[in-house]
Design an enzyme around this catalytic site. Structure first.
Site, mmCIF file in Angstrom:
data_model
loop_
_atom_site.group_PDB
_atom_site.id
_atom_site.type_symbol
_atom_site.label_atom_id
_atom_site.label_comp_id
_atom_site.label_asym_id
_atom_site.label_seq_id
_atom_site.Cartn_x
_atom_site.Cartn_y
_atom_site.Cartn_z
ATOM 1 N N ASN A 69 -10.185 -0.583 0.187
ATOM 2 C CA ASN A 69 -8.510 -0.374 0.186
ATOM 3 C C ASN A 69 -8.115 -0.935 -1.299
ATOM 4 O O ASN A 69 -8.338 -2.256 -1.460
ATOM 5 C CB ASN A 69 -8.175 -1.270 1.078
ATOM 6 N N CYS A 106 0.640 -1.159 0.160
ATOM 7 C CA CYS A 106 -0.093 0.123 -0.030
ATOM 8 C C CYS A 106 0.891 1.287 -0.062
ATOM 9 O O CYS A 106 0.615 2.139 -0.308
ATOM 10 C CB CYS A 106 -0.922 0.095 0.918
ATOM 11 N N HIS A 141 -3.149 6.716 2.967
ATOM 12 C CA HIS A 141 -3.684 5.541 2.194
ATOM 13 C C HIS A 141 -4.992 5.068 2.786
ATOM 14 O O HIS A 141 -5.375 5.600 4.181
ATOM 15 C CB HIS A 141 -2.757 4.350 2.567
HETATM 16 N N1 ACO Z 1 -18.631 -8.798 9.347
HETATM 17 C C1 ACO Z 1 -18.929 -9.086 10.748
HETATM 18 N N2 ACO Z 1 -18.186 -9.387 11.599
HETATM 19 C C2 ACO Z 1 -16.901 -9.314 11.310
HETATM 20 C C3 ACO Z 1 -16.436 -9.175 9.951
HETATM 21 C C4 ACO Z 1 -17.428 -8.899 8.963
HETATM 22 N N3 ACO Z 1 -16.932 -8.644 7.761
HETATM 23 N N4 ACO Z 1 -15.023 -9.295 10.074
HETATM 24 C C5 ACO Z 1 -14.816 -9.608 11.257
HETATM 25 N N5 ACO Z 1 -15.950 -9.786 12.051
HETATM 26 C C6 ACO Z 1 -16.050 -9.852 13.449
HETATM 27 C C7 ACO Z 1 -14.932 -10.828 13.902
HETATM 28 O O1 ACO Z 1 -15.115 -12.236 13.742
HETATM 29 C C8 ACO Z 1 -14.955 -10.420 15.601
HETATM 30 O O2 ACO Z 1 -15.896 -11.036 16.083
HETATM 31 P P1 ACO Z 1 -15.682 -11.785 17.598
HETATM 32 O O3 ACO Z 1 -15.431 -10.641 18.532
HETATM 33 O O4 ACO Z 1 -17.099 -12.577 17.872
HETATM 34 O O5 ACO Z 1 -14.440 -12.703 17.492
HETATM 35 C C9 ACO Z 1 -15.330 -8.783 15.553
HETATM 36 O O6 ACO Z 1 -15.998 -8.819 14.289
HETATM 37 C C10 ACO Z 1 -14.053 -8.022 15.554
HETATM 38 O O7 ACO Z 1 -13.091 -8.339 14.871
HETATM 39 P P2 ACO Z 1 -11.799 -7.194 14.712
HETATM 40 O O8 ACO Z 1 -10.806 -8.167 13.749
HETATM 41 O O9 ACO Z 1 -11.101 -7.128 16.382
HETATM 42 O O10 ACO Z 1 -12.416 -6.054 14.312
HETATM 43 P P3 ACO Z 1 -11.585 -4.844 14.154
HETATM 44 O O11 ACO Z 1 -12.233 -3.531 14.693
HETATM 45 O O12 ACO Z 1 -10.188 -5.123 14.357
HETATM 46 O O13 ACO Z 1 -11.771 -4.486 12.408
HETATM 47 C C11 ACO Z 1 -10.434 -4.639 10.486
HETATM 48 C C12 ACO Z 1 -11.119 -5.355 11.377
HETATM 49 C C13 ACO Z 1 -11.329 -3.691 9.675
HETATM 50 C C14 ACO Z 1 -9.563 -5.335 9.610
HETATM 51 C C15 ACO Z 1 -9.140 -3.752 11.396
HETATM 52 O O14 ACO Z 1 -8.556 -4.368 12.183
HETATM 53 C C16 ACO Z 1 -8.337 -3.210 10.338
HETATM 54 O O15 ACO Z 1 -8.622 -2.004 9.499
HETATM 55 N N6 ACO Z 1 -7.061 -3.486 10.449
HETATM 56 C C17 ACO Z 1 -6.153 -2.827 9.626
HETATM 57 C C18 ACO Z 1 -5.893 -3.342 8.163
HETATM 58 C C19 ACO Z 1 -4.680 -2.625 7.447
HETATM 59 O O16 ACO Z 1 -4.330 -1.404 7.794
HETATM 60 N N7 ACO Z 1 -3.982 -3.311 6.665
HETATM 61 C C20 ACO Z 1 -2.874 -2.647 5.905
HETATM 62 C C21 ACO Z 1 -2.936 -2.146 4.706
HETATM 63 S S1 ACO Z 1 -3.616 -3.282 3.601
HETATM 64 C C22 ACO Z 1 -2.390 -3.799 2.514
HETATM 65 O O17 ACO Z 1 -1.215 -3.439 2.804
HETATM 66 C C23 ACO Z 1 -2.536 -4.641 1.478
#
Ligand code: ACO
Length: 327
Positions: free
Chosen positions: A283, A114, A253
């Protein structure tokens, strides 16, 4: 720096097909409400099967060349930032060269996920400032949809396809003021595609285990993203010898709206100055900041003399920021 270097042309291209959160509700156990509150995404674009990153990238590149009023043969170097190349080799830059007819250009890809578009700008700037080349085309192009496991709700809601391109060349006033980049290889496996490389060549076993899909520990990356993006933005602003108040437009980003908000809060820049398009496109890795830059200029949020901060973060981990005075 020997010469002032700036962006002299921009273009972007998106697939027509829109995949909304409501469409995803029909495919996996998720909801529009969860996706919007956790990420800020409403919809994303998805390329037709068989589309390569070079197909989207070459369309963006043609528009950037027209905007720069240059002919393809005037381009000295093509740098493509992508984590979804047409093939592991040759470079996607070579495919784009052929599609746009830039027969005199040298070509290579940069692998910084990214952050790739910002890394590409930094490389281009060095070649022009040193006097080795005059015009460099930098493309951020991604077709991420085939790399995604559409059964994995924790990743498939996040990504989209698209491409953005910039032509860099010498400018009389303004241009690129600073860069700051960094990486942390100790966190490499927090976000990766484990299969299909030399360590785990494609085999029935790697396919069976889904190793050809993007794997991400999103939760662990979140905090690292905020820290790295705000840290490198501060360094780039310092190197540009300006104060954060002087920034007119931030192009971050677009991984997650909450990451953008937390980063901006740390910088002390008001959200009104930040360009956000994650709601419409999700993204798109290296293409996200490239397209956001194009749209911000099109919408006149960036004008001649504007101070622009680009800041990106992704797999590697790799991060980078750039400050420019719009030429
Ligand atoms: N729909 C519904 N529920 C979901 C979904 C979904 N799509 N995805 C996960 N959940 C659930 C999980 O199972 C979890 O449930 P549980 O509590 O019963 O176990 C709950 O939601 C919370 O999950 P988390 O992973 O803790 O959610 P979080 O608030 O961290 O959000 C996310 C997840 C959006 C992926 C976030 O962590 C994020 O944006 N991380 C950074 C991503 C990033 O910056 N990547 C780098 C760039 S990308 C690149 O380089 C290609």
């Amino acid at each position: 720096m020997n010469k002032k270097v700036g962006v002299i042309g921009l273009g972007f291209h998106l697939p027509k097909k829109v995949l909304t959160n409501f469409d995803l509700e029909k495919m996996i156990d998720t909801s529009d409400e969860w996706i919007q509150t956790r990420t800020g995404i409403r919809e994303r674009r998805i390329a037709e099967p068989g589309t390569g990153a070079s197909d989207l990238g070459s369309e963006a590149a043609k528009k950037a060349l027209r905007d720069a009023k240059l002919k393809p043969e005037q381009i000295d170097l093509i740098i493509v930032a992508t984590l979804s190349p047409d093939m592991p080799f040759p470079s996607t830059a070579c495919f784009i060269q052929d599609k746009i007819g830039a027969g005199k250009a040298a070509c290579f890809d940069v692998s910084a996920a990214c952050a790739g578009f910002v890394y590409g700008l930094a490389v281009a700037q060095q070649f022009i400032a040193s006097g080795m080349y005059r015009y460099v085309l930098v493309v951020g192009a991604e077709v991420l949809s085939p790399l995604i496991d559409w059964k994995d709700r924790s990743t498939c809601v996040l990504f989209g396809d698209g491409a953005g391109a910039a032509v860099l060349g010498p400018v009389k006033k303004g241009g690129i003021l600073s860069f700051h980049m960094g990486s942390d290889g100790a966190c490499a496996e927090l976000l990766c595609m484990p299969g299909g490389g030399s360590r785990h060549p494609t085999s029935p076993e790697t396919v069976h285990q889904g190793m050809h899909f993007l794997k991400m520990k999103g939760n662990e990356i979140f905090k690292l993203a905020v820290r790295a993006m705000s840290g490198c933005a501060v360094q780039a602003i310092k190197k540009a010898k300006i104060s954060p108040d002087a920034i007119d437009c931030v192009i971050p980003h677009q991984a997650n709206l909450r990451i953008i908000q937390a980063t901006i809060e740390k910088l002390g820049v008001p959200m009104e100055k930040v360009y956000v398009n994650i709601d419409r496109y999700g993204n798109m890795s290296s293409a996200s900041s490239a397209i956001a830059l194009c749209e911000a200029v099109e919408e006149k949020k960036i004008r001649t003399g504007s101070k622009v901060l680009m800041v990106a973060f992704g797999s590697g981990l790799a991060w980078g920021a750039c400050v420019m005075e719009w030429a």
